[in-house]
Design a protein around this motif. Sequence first.
Motif, PDB file in Angstrom:
ATOM      1  N   LEU A  80      12.782  91.049 -12.441  1.00  0.00           N
ATOM      2  CA  LEU A  80      12.341  92.293 -12.026  1.00  0.00           C
ATOM      3  C   LEU A  80      13.534  93.096 -11.496  1.00  0.00           C
ATOM      4  O   LEU A  80      13.755  94.195 -11.425  1.00  0.00           O
ATOM      5  N   ILE A  81      14.299  92.145 -10.265  1.00  0.00           N
ATOM      6  CA  ILE A  81      15.275  93.087  -9.394  1.00  0.00           C
ATOM      7  C   ILE A  81      16.424  93.323 -10.567  1.00  0.00           C
ATOM      8  O   ILE A  81      17.088  94.421 -10.409  1.00  0.00           O
ATOM      9  N   ILE A 135       9.051  79.170 -17.438  1.00  0.00           N
ATOM     10  CA  ILE A 135       8.688  78.302 -16.338  1.00  0.00           C
ATOM     11  C   ILE A 135       9.699  77.266 -16.095  1.00  0.00           C
ATOM     12  O   ILE A 135       9.994  76.626 -17.206  1.00  0.00           O
ATOM     13  N   PRO A 136      10.643  77.309 -15.181  1.00  0.00           N
ATOM     14  CA  PRO A 136      11.729  75.987 -15.115  1.00  0.00           C
ATOM     15  C   PRO A 136      11.093  74.868 -15.340  1.00  0.00           C
ATOM     16  O   PRO A 136      10.277  74.417 -14.788  1.00  0.00           O
ATOM     17  N   VAL A 137      12.061  73.874 -16.063  1.00  0.00           N
ATOM     18  CA  VAL A 137      11.341  72.513 -16.538  1.00  0.00           C
ATOM     19  C   VAL A 137      11.076  71.760 -15.021  1.00  0.00           C
ATOM     20  O   VAL A 137      10.304  70.821 -14.994  1.00  0.00           O
ATOM     21  N   LEU A 157       8.742  77.044  -3.949  1.00  0.00           N
ATOM     22  CA  LEU A 157       8.837  78.399  -3.771  1.00  0.00           C
ATOM     23  C   LEU A 157       9.997  78.938  -4.294  1.00  0.00           C
ATOM     24  O   LEU A 157      10.058  80.117  -4.672  1.00  0.00           O
ATOM     25  N   SER A 158      11.118  78.485  -3.832  1.00  0.00           N
ATOM     26  CA  SER A 158      12.690  78.908  -4.529  1.00  0.00           C
ATOM     27  C   SER A 158      12.647  78.963  -5.849  1.00  0.00           C
ATOM     28  O   SER A 158      13.045  80.199  -6.483  1.00  0.00           O
ATOM     29  N   LEU A 159      12.124  77.964  -6.647  1.00  0.00           N
ATOM     30  CA  LEU A 159      12.077  78.094  -8.212  1.00  0.00           C
ATOM     31  C   LEU A 159      11.000  79.087  -8.486  1.00  0.00           C
ATOM     32  O   LEU A 159      11.551  79.982  -9.299  1.00  0.00           O
ATOM     33  N   LEU A 160       9.796  79.395  -7.930  1.00  0.00           N
ATOM     34  CA  LEU A 160       9.221  80.360  -8.136  1.00  0.00           C
ATOM     35  C   LEU A 160       9.497  81.871  -7.963  1.00  0.00           C
ATOM     36  O   LEU A 160       9.403  82.679  -9.006  1.00  0.00           O
ATOM     37  N   VAL A 161       9.807  82.051  -6.724  1.00  0.00           N
ATOM     38  CA  VAL A 161      10.534  83.427  -6.495  1.00  0.00           C
ATOM     39  C   VAL A 161      11.541  83.764  -7.166  1.00  0.00           C
ATOM     40  O   VAL A 161      11.920  84.950  -7.837  1.00  0.00           O
ATOM     41  N   ALA A 162      12.687  82.618  -7.650  1.00  0.00           N
ATOM     42  CA  ALA A 162      13.705  82.945  -8.487  1.00  0.00           C
ATOM     43  C   ALA A 162      13.200  83.247 -10.062  1.00  0.00           C
ATOM     44  O   ALA A 162      13.703  84.169 -10.793  1.00  0.00           O
ATOM     45  N   LEU A 172      20.194  89.180  -4.304  1.00  0.00           N
ATOM     46  CA  LEU A 172      20.291  88.272  -5.699  1.00  0.00           C
ATOM     47  C   LEU A 172      21.013  87.210  -5.398  1.00  0.00           C
ATOM     48  O   LEU A 172      20.413  86.021  -5.885  1.00  0.00           O
ATOM     49  N   ALA A 173      22.077  87.128  -4.672  1.00  0.00           N
ATOM     50  CA  ALA A 173      22.911  85.615  -4.528  1.00  0.00           C
ATOM     51  C   ALA A 173      21.948  84.963  -3.589  1.00  0.00           C
ATOM     52  O   ALA A 173      22.098  83.741  -3.771  1.00  0.00           O
ATOM     53  N   GLY A 174      21.401  85.335  -2.725  1.00  0.00           N
ATOM     54  CA  GLY A 174      20.735  84.558  -1.831  1.00  0.00           C
ATOM     55  C   GLY A 174      19.312  84.001  -2.664  1.00  0.00           C
ATOM     56  O   GLY A 174      19.145  82.625  -2.417  1.00  0.00           O
ATOM     57  N   ILE A 175      18.549  84.586  -3.224  1.00  0.00           N
ATOM     58  CA  ILE A 175      17.677  84.020  -4.304  1.00  0.00           C
ATOM     59  C   ILE A 175      17.983  83.036  -5.319  1.00  0.00           C
ATOM     60  O   ILE A 175      17.400  82.208  -5.422  1.00  0.00           O
ATOM     61  N   SER A 176      19.324  83.234  -5.670  1.00  0.00           N
ATOM     62  CA  SER A 176      19.882  82.299  -6.693  1.00  0.00           C
ATOM     63  C   SER A 176      20.121  81.161  -5.952  1.00  0.00           C
ATOM     64  O   SER A 176      20.190  80.041  -6.922  1.00  0.00           O
TER      65      SER A 176
END
Length: 700
Positions: free
Chosen positions: A409-410, A27-29, A398-403, A354-358
């Motif tokens: 997985l991807i 989990i990101p800090v 949401l962006s942190l969770l999705v990433a 991937l670049a978009g989710i990053s």
Amino acid sequence: MPILEAIILLIVLVLLSNVCSHYIKKIPVSLIQIALGLLVALIFAVKIPLETDWFLLLFIAPLLFNDGRKFPKQELWKLRGPIFANAIILVFVTAIVGGYLIYLFVPRIPLPVAIALAAILSPTDPVAVQSIAKRAKLDDNILHLVSGESLINDASGLIGFKYAVAAVTTGYFSLTQAAGDFLYTAGIGLIAGVAVMFVIQLVRDFLRNQGINDVIFNVAYKIMTPFVVYLVVEELFHASGVIAVVSAGIVSNTYSNTQVLEEMPELLLVTEKTWDIIVYLLNGIVFVILGIELPIAMTDSLESGDISNWTAFLDVIIAWLVLLSIRVIWILIYESYRKLKDHQHVVSVRSAFLAGISGVRGAITMAGVLSVPLLMENGKAFPERSLMLFIAAGVIILSLLVAAILLPLISQADFSFLTRGSDPEQEDLEEEEQEEDKDQRYLTDSEAKYFLMQLAVQAIEEHRREENQQAAYDLMLSYQLLMRRLQLKSQPDDVLHKLLAQEMALRQVAFEGERDALIKMLEKKFINTDEYYEALKHIDQLEKRLAHEFNAKDRWWSIKRLYLWGHNLVGLVKWWLGYNNINSVKQKRIDIETAKAAINALSKHVAVAAKNDEEVNRQAIYHLIVSYRNRIERIKHPKQKKQEVYQQQLEGLRVAALAAQRNGILQLVGQQRITKMTAQRLRTYVNYSENEMLLVSEDE
């Protein structure tokens, strides 16, 4: 809440979040910090009063200045066209198109507010982007593109956000006037930032030439730079302080003076570490404040009669999807054009996705949205401020969770990513893992340190003489303890349990040797029965305590462990008060004889094991023998009686040990057993050890 108490609370929560991240690595800090802030707000009803001006100055100025300092100039120059297109054009496309789409899907938000929301959501966290892009193994061109973009889009996003908020608060917006103001604020901000930075550098050079070259002064001078640049450009030139601090940061990184590095080599190191602390705290505080502000935003938004709970959460998902779609489509269009132009294969949708989710959102987004004023110029409340804050916070989370969930997985690679303000050493380790994956012959940091400490112990043993034995055994014991920690920390559980079992068995051999010595002393009537049982009781208690520590090393909260701590504390108080059943002279003789007996028992054990071809843990045996010899030397030669001589001997041995470690680093580098980053960290570790020795010697 009083400001002083609030600052202390925020810093404590930031520190606590990093302790939690040590155990929850996936989990990101930043998410942990948000959760802690939310928890404190719900339990203790904590509120942090925010003022727009000081919030921008305190958080945005130093964070963006630090980004400018670490700007990848080679990447910027190589991909200057697409990077600036992404960082500037894409930001304004995101603000206008994204804002309009958010307005269509969430009609209760006015169009200017939606544009402001989209503008402040366009900047991406640079550290997270680079961490994700490297670990997801994106195409090099996309990697450089998203990395360079993430370091510039903060400024353009904040400028777009500023104009949109101004349009809302004043109720007036002119495209012509806005374009002119933008050119002025951005252009003058850029020029003024560079000019003010040069003036600051010239003043620093002048002061240094006047003999004011103290390292602490120079570091404090550098730390104040972004605040001065921001205030001067904003107040005197009425231009963009955001652009100014970014350009000032780039200039400060480009501007270098060889003589300064030669005269004050420690200045760069101290400055970098100080900046790491500042960014670490400021970034963490922003996310903790976000968590604290969430209940207010959620309460105002969810309890209003105009919107349901599910609708509010749906608005967050819609806003995130709008931003993601714009980013993915932009990257697809750009990469398709570039590759068709170069007659290459078109970029895959997977890489663009991937670049978009990053592009996770970070501290700048939160710092900007929290600076939205409560009231407009006409005295009315800023429209939908709470919903705007709720959506911005939701998109960040949401962006942190999705990433964190989708990227492994991807990309089919198990990894965790960093965010701005994360531990810089951890960032280096993440990069080094890529290098180590290609070649498994490299030693880890722990393995390399263990090897260096072995060399240090060998050097001390070579320099050990009759007159410096106490200092030698003290230092060897310290190294042995550090080596044991490294060994236990780096081993898998099955190997660790085996090592602990071997060491406990060896300790029992030593304890039996001590008990045999006590029996012989009792038979020779050197000690009486009471003294025998008193000494035997001490050995039994030590054995029980060690057995418990070996069997429950992680259960530090156990009742038995607390009992042992209390028992040791009572024993310490008794010793301090002089309570002992055996006189001190006889006690010293007992300790010496039992230590000698333990050494003899261990030596016999090694001889028998060698004769029977049995495996023995020689490192553990050596550690035990050194600890018993250390006990003997401390009893024979109490260092309090000749402290100065002892310190001189200790320093001489440490110098020999440090020299052996430096030679060991050269040896590992020459044999290509460690990476460049590992070598750098090892040299830093040895240098710190040497500086610590010199500081201690100066204080005494």
